[in-house]
Design an enzyme around this catalytic site. Structure first.
Site, short mmCIF file in Angstrom:
data_model
loop_
_atom_site.label_atom_id
_atom_site.label_comp_id
_atom_site.label_asym_id
_atom_site.label_seq_id
_atom_site.Cartn_x
_atom_site.Cartn_y
_atom_site.Cartn_z
N ARG A 55 45.82 -15.69 1.94
CA ARG A 55 44.84 -15.43 3.16
C ARG A 55 44.28 -16.65 3.73
O ARG A 55 44.20 -17.17 4.74
CB ARG A 55 43.69 -14.52 2.61
CG ARG A 55 43.79 -13.20 2.50
CD ARG A 55 42.93 -12.58 1.37
NE ARG A 55 43.70 -12.77 0.32
CZ ARG A 55 44.46 -11.82 -0.13
NH1 ARG A 55 44.76 -10.66 0.25
NH2 ARG A 55 45.03 -12.19 -1.25
N THR A 56 43.74 -17.75 2.76
CA THR A 56 43.25 -18.78 3.16
C THR A 56 44.24 -19.70 3.79
O THR A 56 43.71 -20.20 4.96
CB THR A 56 42.40 -19.46 1.66
OG1 THR A 56 41.86 -18.60 1.06
CG2 THR A 56 41.72 -20.78 2.28
N LYS A 83 57.80 -35.62 -7.30
CA LYS A 83 58.24 -36.75 -7.66
C LYS A 83 57.35 -37.90 -8.22
O LYS A 83 57.48 -38.85 -8.50
CB LYS A 83 59.08 -37.47 -6.39
CG LYS A 83 60.25 -36.81 -5.87
CD LYS A 83 60.84 -37.61 -4.87
CE LYS A 83 61.72 -36.76 -3.99
NZ LYS A 83 62.15 -37.45 -2.71
N ARG A 105 43.47 -27.18 -0.67
CA ARG A 105 43.10 -26.31 -1.84
C ARG A 105 44.08 -26.95 -3.15
O ARG A 105 45.11 -27.38 -2.92
CB ARG A 105 44.00 -25.21 -1.65
CG ARG A 105 44.03 -24.48 -3.16
CD ARG A 105 44.23 -22.87 -2.74
NE ARG A 105 42.99 -21.94 -2.34
CZ ARG A 105 42.89 -20.75 -2.12
NH1 ARG A 105 44.04 -19.93 -2.68
NH2 ARG A 105 41.98 -20.16 -1.72
N HIS A 133 34.63 -22.67 -2.80
CA HIS A 133 35.39 -22.26 -1.81
C HIS A 133 34.44 -21.95 -0.58
O HIS A 133 34.00 -20.59 -0.28
CB HIS A 133 36.06 -20.98 -2.41
CG HIS A 133 37.29 -20.45 -1.58
ND1 HIS A 133 37.47 -20.93 -0.17
CD2 HIS A 133 38.08 -19.59 -1.82
CE1 HIS A 133 38.37 -20.27 0.19
NE2 HIS A 133 38.91 -19.22 -0.51
#
Ligand code: NCD
Length: 326
Positions: A55-56, A83, A105, A133
Site C-alpha cells: 500500500r504505502t 553489496k 521506509r 509512520h
C-alpha cells in the site's frame, strides 16, 4: 511547515488540519477523467524502500505521479545495498541524480532522521522500524474526519500489537494533537515499556472498551519483528483480542472498524468484519493517495503552496488549499 515529515510530532494542530483540508481538495481529483495536476512537474521523488510494502509504496508513487513528478522506485533488494553500500552512500547517489524528495521506509527506527541530515531535499518517513509512520496516521485521521465529520472528541481504541506498531505510535501522537481520546488495548506483553507516559489510556480488556468506541483500529500482529513468544497461541490471541462478529455487535451504530493493512483474516479481524459496511479498510487505501498528494504538495510546493488562499495555492478549476472546512 518543516521541509521534512519524519514524525507525527512534527505537526502542530494547524499544520495537521491544513494537510487534511488539502487532502480533501486532492480527493476531488479522483472524480475527474484526467486525474493529474501539473504542480510538481520537473520535480523528482525517490521511493527508497528497504522493507516490504504494498500500500504505502504504490500510494506514494500514485500520489507523486498525479502531481506530475518524476518517480524513481528503489527497493533495497537487487540494489548495491546487497553489496554493502550504506544508507548514506545510497542516499547521496540518489540525490546526485536530482531527487527533490526521498520517501523512505527502513527497518531501523530513526533512519529517516539520519537521512534528513545528509541530503538537501525533503525526507518523508514511510515507516521506520517500530517507531513512526506519520502519513498512515494522517490518512487514518482523514478517514475518521470524513466518516464522523470531526476528529476532536472521538473515542478511538487501537487494538493489538502496539509494541511493534509504528502505526499506533504515530496515531497516538496525531490523534491527541487533533483532540481525540485514544485507548490502547493489548495483552501486557504487547505494550511497550513506558506506555503510561503516552497521551492515551491503556486497557487489557477489549470487551470493556468496545461499547464506548467511535473507532476501533485493529493492528496486525507483526510476527516478523518478534524474537520471542508474546502470546500463547494464535487461537488464544484471537479469542481475547480478535474482532469477530460477536464483538462488533456491541459497537455503536456509527462506530467504524479500521485497519492499516495488511490484514490477517481470522487472526486480529474476522473476514466478515473486514468486509462489512462499517469497515473502512479499502477506503483508507484510497484516502492514502489524497493524503500523500497533500503532503508532497505542501512539502515540495514551497512557501507559495502554504499561503492559504493565495493565487499560487489554487489548483486549476478548484478551491484554494485550506478552504475546506476543518
Ligand atoms: C503497516 C506498516 O507497515 O507499518 N502497514 C502499512 O503501512 N499500511 C502495518 C503493518 O505492517 O501491519
Amino acid at each position: 511547515m518543516s521541509r521534512h515529515l519524519l514524525s507525527a510530532a512534527d505537526l502542530s494542530r494547524d499544520e495537521a488540519v491544513l494537510i487534511l483540508d488539502t487532502a480533501e481538495e486532492m480527493s476531488r481529483l479522483s472524480d475527474r477523467a484526467v486525474k493529474k495536476l501539473p504542480t510538481l512537474r520537473g520535480r523528482t521523488v525517490v521511493n527508497l524502500f528497504f522493507e516490504d510494502s504494498t500500500r504505502t509504496r504504490t500510494s506514494f508513487e500514485v500520489a507523486a505521479k498525479r502531481l506530475s513528478a518524476d518517480v524513481i522506485n528503489f527497493s533495497a533488494k537487487g540494489s548495491s545495498v546487497s553489496k554493502g553500500e550504506s544508507l548514506k552512500d545510497t542516499a547521496l547517489t540518489l540525490e546526485a541524480m536530482g531527487a527533490d524528495a526521498v520517501v523512505i521506509r527502513h527497518g531501523s527506527s530513526g533512519a529517516p532522521h539520519r537521512l534528513a541530515g545528509w541530503i538537501r531535499g525533503s525526507v518523508l518517513n514511510a515507516g521506520d522500524g517500530t517507531h513512526e509512520h506519520p502519513t498512515q496516521a494522517l490518512l487514518d485521521a482523514f478517514t475518521m474526519r470524513r466518516r464522523h465529520g470531526r476528529v476532536a472528541g472521538l473515542n478511538v481504541a487501537i487494538v493489538g500489537d502496539v509494541l511493534h506498531s509504528r502505526v499506533a505510535r504515530s496515531n497516538v501522537v496525531l490523534l491527541s494533537t487533533l483532540g481525540a481520546q485514544v485507548t490502547l488495548v493489548a495483552p501486557p506483553t504487547l505494550l511497550p515499556v513506558g506506555v503510561e507516559a503516552w497521551p492515551a489510556a491503556v486497557s487489557y480488556d477489549l470487551d470493556a472498551v468496545l461499547p464506548k468506541c467511535d473507532v476501533v483500529m485493529m493492528l496486525r500482529v507483526q510476527r516478523e519483528r518478534m524474537d520471542a513468544a508474546f502470546f500463547p497461541t494464535v487461537r488464544e490471541y484471537s479469542r481475547r483480542y480478535g474482532l469477530d462478529r460477536h464483538r462488533v455487535a456491541v459497537l455503536g451504530e456509527d462506530a467504524l472498524v479500521m485497519h492499516p493493512g495488511p490484514i490477517v483474516r481470522g487472526m486480529e479481524i474476522a473476514s466478515e468484519v473486514a468486509d462489512s459496511a462499517r469497515s473502512t479498510i479499502v477506503e483508507q487505501v484510497a484516502n492514502g493517495v489524497s493524503v500523500r498528494m497533500a503532503v508532497l504538495y505542501l512539502l515540495l510546493g514551497g512557501a507559495d503552496a502554504q499561503r492559504l488562499g493565495g493565487a499560487d495555492a489554487r489548483w486549476p478549476g478548484g478551491a484554494a488549499a485550506g478552504e475546506a472546512t476543518p
